[in-house]
Design a protein around this motif. Structure first.
Motif, PDB file in Angstrom:
ATOM      1  N   LEU A 243     -10.036   2.971  -2.707  1.00 57.95           N
ATOM      2  CA  LEU A 243      -9.361   4.104  -2.070  1.00 57.95           C
ATOM      3  C   LEU A 243      -8.386   3.631  -0.997  1.00 57.95           C
ATOM      4  CD1 LEU A 243     -12.349   6.614  -1.685  1.00 57.95           C
ATOM      5  CD2 LEU A 243     -10.582   6.559  -3.460  1.00 57.95           C
ATOM      6  N   GLY A 244      -8.788   2.641  -0.212  1.00 56.18           N
ATOM      7  CA  GLY A 244      -7.916   2.144   0.846  1.00 56.18           C
ATOM      8  C   GLY A 244      -6.675   1.462   0.313  1.00 56.18           C
ATOM      9  N   THR A 245      -6.794   0.747  -0.788  1.00 51.00           N
ATOM     10  CA  THR A 245      -5.632   0.080  -1.363  1.00 51.00           C
ATOM     11  C   THR A 245      -4.624   1.097  -1.860  1.00 51.00           C
ATOM     12  OG1 THR A 245      -7.050  -1.764  -2.034  1.00 51.00           O
ATOM     13  CG2 THR A 245      -4.886  -1.630  -3.049  1.00 51.00           C
ATOM     14  N   THR A 246      -5.101   2.167  -2.493  1.00 50.33           N
ATOM     15  CA  THR A 246      -4.197   3.231  -2.935  1.00 50.33           C
ATOM     16  C   THR A 246      -3.471   3.846  -1.752  1.00 50.33           C
ATOM     17  OG1 THR A 246      -5.674   3.710  -4.804  1.00 50.33           O
ATOM     18  CG2 THR A 246      -4.078   5.405  -4.195  1.00 50.33           C
ATOM     19  N   GLU A 247      -4.201   4.061  -0.655  1.00 51.99           N
ATOM     20  CA  GLU A 247      -3.590   4.635   0.539  1.00 51.99           C
ATOM     21  C   GLU A 247      -2.599   3.670   1.172  1.00 51.99           C
ATOM     22  OE1 GLU A 247      -5.077   7.004   4.561  1.00 51.99           O
ATOM     23  OE2 GLU A 247      -6.401   5.553   3.608  1.00 51.99           O
ATOM     24  N   ALA A 248      -2.914   2.370   1.144  1.00 56.32           N
ATOM     25  CA  ALA A 248      -2.035   1.377   1.763  1.00 56.32           C
ATOM     26  C   ALA A 248      -0.701   1.269   1.037  1.00 56.32           C
ATOM     27  CB  ALA A 248      -2.732   0.013   1.786  1.00 56.32           C
ATOM     28  N   ILE A 249      -0.677   1.570  -0.262  1.00 61.43           N
ATOM     29  CA  ILE A 249       0.581   1.491  -1.010  1.00 61.43           C
ATOM     30  C   ILE A 249       1.589   2.503  -0.489  1.00 61.43           C
ATOM     31  CG2 ILE A 249       1.611   1.848  -3.292  1.00 61.43           C
ATOM     32  CD1 ILE A 249      -0.962   0.798  -4.485  1.00 61.43           C
ATOM     33  N   THR A 250       1.117   3.698  -0.178  1.00 62.16           N
ATOM     34  CA  THR A 250       2.022   4.751   0.283  1.00 62.16           C
ATOM     35  C   THR A 250       2.244   4.722   1.794  1.00 62.16           C
ATOM     36  OG1 THR A 250       0.148   6.285   0.434  1.00 62.16           O
ATOM     37  CG2 THR A 250       1.384   6.244  -1.636  1.00 62.16           C
ATOM     38  N   ASP A 251       1.198   4.375   2.565  1.00 67.07           N
ATOM     39  CA  ASP A 251       1.292   4.432   4.025  1.00 67.07           C
ATOM     40  C   ASP A 251       1.462   3.075   4.693  1.00 67.07           C
ATOM     41  OD1 ASP A 251       0.870   7.113   3.612  1.00 67.07           O
ATOM     42  OD2 ASP A 251      -1.265   7.034   4.117  1.00 67.07           O
ATOM     43  N   GLY A 252       1.306   1.989   3.919  1.00 69.92           N
ATOM     44  CA  GLY A 252       1.443   0.657   4.500  1.00 69.92           C
ATOM     45  C   GLY A 252       0.173   0.142   5.157  1.00 69.92           C
TER      46      GLY A 252
END
Length: 696
Positions: A243-252
């Motif tokens: 979940l965090g990796t997916t979020e990091a793609i959009t939010d950095g």
């Protein structure tokens, strides 16, 4: 045939249900984390590349803010896939889209096909279908399709195993894997990809809801206790990393990477012990704090919480503080911090998040320290056992902890003389100690110490002439009273205790510390000179055995066909004891009163051996009831809960002499060999069970 079940109430059923649930969740979590952990280096590589080369990465920020450079960045732009290098695509997006999910899928497929590369290849093919069928990184899809590919390929291969004509093996294997991989890839594209994408989006919405409503700190109420139960890797790498990796793609960046990995709560707890603790806990806390905070090995503080469970409140408070701090500052990490070291945390922190991340670690440590200090000062002044808590931690983990020595002083004990005789003692000296002695004896001999004797005895027959005594942790105090000059080692899992390896190491240390010419202690008799089995009769109650590992007597004489049940009907520990004991009664080996003695024996110390096996037997006083030595065998394909431990096989023991010990030695060999356990699991007849247990 099956004996009547025990009508007595199962007083501990609720606790065992909770233990069984914990074991089941732990198994699932372990499977998820085992797909990610071998590939964590790839996540770190991606995180470092992202931190350095994206448009707001370290290189451009330092260039603009420190050197005032605002020109083109050439290779940096091409690697990061931005600016003038946007057309090239860079390597950041392809790594997160393809490389990482494929690695997870390959690892999962290989894992479900018994570490077979063939399963990994099919798992990767299946994962590729899920990747191309969705618009988000397929970490969760890889955790489904990869294991599915490996497991299903294993089942298909079993259908035509040993049926392929010589010379056609490669043709059949390659085309079957290719065709099945194609089918799974299509399934992943059509069904798994869209489904997992929808699930991922829903999970992301839940996280955003928690963040938007400042509720995310409440996750620590679940996360911190789960860590102590060794679900930390499952939570971090099985849930937060995807979940965090997916979020990091959009939010950095993502705050999820710091919910479990924050080293602050562990540091605060250990510092509180260093200041307000007592005894071994106080002395070991500073070193443990260094290992936990800098090395990132969080499990080293788990025994401190297990020793004083009320301290879970302190780490929960610290965890909530860390999450709340990151919420306030909008901080997070670019990629997982693995291990959870302060060094890894800082490396994965974006420039704009450094202040928030550092404060989240500091404040979580401070809050944990203060709460733990209050609990340590105001709680009852009990004499906590750090060594015992460390062993419970290792039992939950399922193997020896690499950092346990830092808590217990570097070993199980210190030998003052060369160890030549080891006694494994239990209540009756009939079953548990015989199994444990057999396992330990093999380890001792595999290490080359042929002159060290390993025997089993009842505690009542112990004499103060042994160099080292091994007992269940609940019996150690009794054994120490009878053998005060011996080194004492406590275990809980008889079949696979991490303490056995420490005993072997202790034997080596005791030998190397002695003079080369020093003779072995008088109590030591070369193992080759020992009789195959020696056990005093029931009048003395003394049971000892030095039975050889191989050449065991056939099981047929002791394990009758009528005493073997392949479909046990019991659903609880008490019922299983009655069922196994009833078979002994039916065979004429013991009267019904012996079954009551089996229940009585179980109330003192569990007869669960580990590896899915329990061997209930009577008390030492009940040996006089035994008409002849016999054993019974009950298999529970559905499994049952034995004090929180999964149990599939129950072997009832009635040992009047020493003839059953060789069979138990064979049982120990079988249950240390997964292929032999698989034969017992697959046996269709009682005769097949006899064959497995009597082979030498």
């Amino acid at each position: 045939m099956s004996a009547p079940t025990d009508v007595r109430p199962d007083r501990g059923s609720a606790g065992r249900e909770r233990g069984g649930l914990r074991v089941a969740v732990q198994k699932l979590g372990t499977a998820l984390s085992n797909m990610v952990l071998p590939n964590i280096a790839a996540f770190i590589a991606w995180g470092l590349i992202t931190a350095l080369f994206i448009e707001v990465g370290w290189i451009t920020l330092i260039g603009e803010n420190v050197f005032g450079y605002e020109g083109g960045y050439g290779l940096v732009e091409r690697l990061g896939g931005w600016g003038a290098g946007a057309e090239a695509g860079g390597i950041v997006a392809p790594m997160i889209t393809y490389l990482l999910p494929l690695l997870i899928g390959y690892t999962g497929g290989r894992m479900l096909y018994d570490d077979n590369i063939r399963g990994g290849v099919v798992g990767a093919i299946a994962t590729m279908g899920a990747i191309t069928g969705a618009g988000v990184p397929m970490f969760l899809g890889a955790m489904v399709m990869g294991p599915l590919g490996g497991w299903s390929m294993k089942k298909l291969d079993a259908l035509w195993a040993d049926r392929i004509r010589p010379g056609f093996e490669m043709l059949v294997n390659n085309f079957s894997a290719g065709i099945w991989g194609m089918i799974l890839a299509i399934l992943g594209f059509v069904a798994a990809g869209p489904f997992v994408e929808a699930f991922s989006n829903a999970a992301g919405n839940v996280v955003r809801f928690l963040v938007d409503n400042s509720l995310l700190p409440l996750t620590s109420i679940l996360v911190e206790p789960a860590k102590i139960l060794f679900l930390n890797n499952a939570i971090n790498h099985g849930i937060f990393t995807p979940l965090g990796t997916t979020e990091a793609i959009t939010d950095g960046q993502s705050i999820l990477f710091l919910i479990e990995a924050n080293p602050g709560p562990g540091l605060g707890l250990l510092l509180a012990f260093a200041v307000f603790g007592t005894g071994l806990a106080k002395a070991s806390a500073p070193g443990a704090a260094l290992i936990q905070f800098v090395g990132g090995i969080h499990e080293i503080y788990f025994p401190y919480v297990l020793m004083k469970p009320r301290l879970i409140l302190a780490v929960i408070a610290g965890g909530m503080t860390g999450v709340a701090t990151n919420l306030v500052f909008g901080s997070g990490l670019r990629a997982p911090a693995a291990p959870g070291s302060i060094i890894a945390v800082l490396i994965q922190s974006p420039v704009g998040s450094l202040v928030g991340v550092i404060l989240s670690v500091v404040l979580s440590a401070l809050v944990t320290f203060l709460v733990a200090a209050v609990l340590l000062r105001t709680g009852k002044d009990d004499d906590a056992d750090l060594a015992g808590a460390t062993e419970r931690m290792e039992e939950m983990k399922g193997k020896r902890s690499s950092v346990a020595g830092a808590l217990t002083g570097g070993g199980v004990a210190t030998a003052t003389r060369p160890i030549g005789s080891i006694v494994f003692a239990c209540d009756a000296g009939m079953g548990s100690s015989a199994m444990g002695a057999s396992v330990l004896r093999r380890k001792i001999r595999d290490a080359g110490y042929e002159d060290v004797t390993v025997v089993n005895k009842a505690i009542s027959s112990l004499r103060d002439d042994a160099d080292l005594v091994v007992t269940h942790r609940d019996l150690t105090d009794r054994a120490r009273q009878r053998t005060p000059s011996a080194v004492h080692v406590s275990v809980e899992d008889f079949m696979a205790s991490p303490r056995y390896d420490e005993v072997v190491a202790l034997v080596g240390e005791s030998r190397s510390a002695a003079e080369p010419t020093e003779p072995a202690p008088s109590s030591s008799v070369p193992a080759t000179a020992q009789p195959a089995a020696s056990m005093a009769g029931p009048a003395t109650g003394a049971g000892t055995s030095a039975a050889p590992e191989a050449g065991a007597a056939p099981a047929g004489g002791l394990l009758a066909v009528e005493a073997i049940v392949l479909e046990g009907r019991a659903s609880s520990k008490a019922e299983a004891i009655s069922e196994a004991g009833g078979l002994l009664v039916a065979s004429g080996a013991v009267p019904a009163a012996y079954v009551e003695a089996m229940h009585e024996r179980e109330e003192s110390v569990s007869t669960h051996m580990g590896s899915g096996l329990a061997i209930p037997h009577g008390t030492n006083e009940a040996k006089g009831l035994i008409a002849r030595t016999a054993i019974s065998f009950v298999r529970y394909p559905q499994g049952l809960d034995w004090d929180g431990k999964d149990t599939e096989f129950v072997i009832g023991v009635a040992g009047a002499g020493d003839d059953h010990l060789q069979v138990l030695s064979r049982v120990a060999e079988v249950f240390l060999d997964e292929s032999q356990v698989a034969r017992l699991r697959a046996a269709r007849t009682a005769e097949e069970v006899q064959a497995v247990l009597s082979e030498s």
